[in-house]
Scaffold this motif. Structure first.
Motif, mmCIF file in Angstrom:
data_model
loop_
_atom_site.group_PDB
_atom_site.id
_atom_site.type_symbol
_atom_site.label_atom_id
_atom_site.label_comp_id
_atom_site.label_asym_id
_atom_site.label_seq_id
_atom_site.Cartn_x
_atom_site.Cartn_y
_atom_site.Cartn_z
ATOM 1 N N MET A 242 49.263 36.338 39.662
ATOM 2 C CA MET A 242 48.560 35.865 40.731
ATOM 3 C C MET A 242 49.199 33.869 39.657
ATOM 4 O O MET A 242 49.214 34.224 38.774
ATOM 5 C CB MET A 242 46.726 35.707 40.182
ATOM 6 N N GLU B 191 39.780 33.470 36.761
ATOM 7 C CA GLU B 191 40.350 34.794 38.101
ATOM 8 C C GLU B 191 38.998 35.224 38.175
ATOM 9 O O GLU B 191 39.354 35.358 38.759
ATOM 10 C CB GLU B 191 40.864 35.337 36.844
ATOM 11 N N VAL C 153 47.514 41.580 45.984
ATOM 12 C CA VAL C 153 46.065 42.671 45.802
ATOM 13 C C VAL C 153 46.611 43.842 46.266
ATOM 14 O O VAL C 153 47.194 43.996 47.341
ATOM 15 C CB VAL C 153 44.438 41.917 46.309
ATOM 16 N N THR D 262 39.010 36.279 42.083
ATOM 17 C CA THR D 262 39.289 37.659 42.706
ATOM 18 C C THR D 262 37.816 38.278 43.409
ATOM 19 O O THR D 262 37.564 38.981 44.285
ATOM 20 C CB THR D 262 39.379 38.375 41.406
ATOM 21 N N PHE E 249 44.555 43.442 41.108
ATOM 22 C CA PHE E 249 45.278 41.657 41.444
ATOM 23 C C PHE E 249 46.791 42.075 41.133
ATOM 24 O O PHE E 249 46.517 43.016 39.881
ATOM 25 C CB PHE E 249 44.767 41.179 41.018
ATOM 26 N N SER F 268 50.794 47.040 47.602
ATOM 27 C CA SER F 268 49.516 44.845 48.064
ATOM 28 C C SER F 268 49.984 44.223 48.665
ATOM 29 O O SER F 268 51.234 44.431 49.511
ATOM 30 C CB SER F 268 50.682 44.359 46.438
#
Length: 119
Positions: A48, A26, A67, A30, A45, A76
């Motif tokens: 995912m 992650e 995101v 990110t 975020f 988003s």
């Protein structure tokens, strides 16, 4: 007759084996996506998904997600990126907020949930 896998598309899409997103993965995703945002500090975020595959002899992890770096409802944007574990977990952003992202994720076997606009 045995079923055969469909040939990969010109973009190299081959289905992935879904994997859980660890905290380390992650962070790679990110941090990699934030480098391409106008407002990386404010980025939030959403969902995912990730999966791994070997393509042309190279191991890669494909990551798809959402995101929001605008801070507005419905802001988003979908993204797709690749992580290469054999290259120090380098991250490559393939596309963000492009009409092809959702389709590319689905073709890879990572079906992203459709975002519902806030009303």
């Amino acid at each position: 007759m045995a079923a055969t896998a469909p040939p990969p598309s010109p973009s190299g899409n081959q289905r992935v084996d879904p994997i859980p997103i660890s905290l380390a993965l992650e962070e790679i995703i990110t941090a990699g996506v934030r480098q391409h945002l106008k407002n990386p500090i404010a980025a939030r975020f959403g969902t995912m998904l990730a999966g791994e595959r070997t393509l042309n002899g190279r191991h890669e992890v494909v990551a798809c997600g959402y995101v929001d770096d605008k801070g507005s409802p419905g802001g988003s944007e979908p993204f797709i990126g690749k992580i290469y574990p054999d290259a120090g977990n380098s991250f490559e952003l393939v596309a963000i907020n492009d009409v092809s992202v959702i389709g590319a994720c689905k073709a890879a076997g990572l079906a992203m949930p459709e975002l519902k606009p806030n009303s």
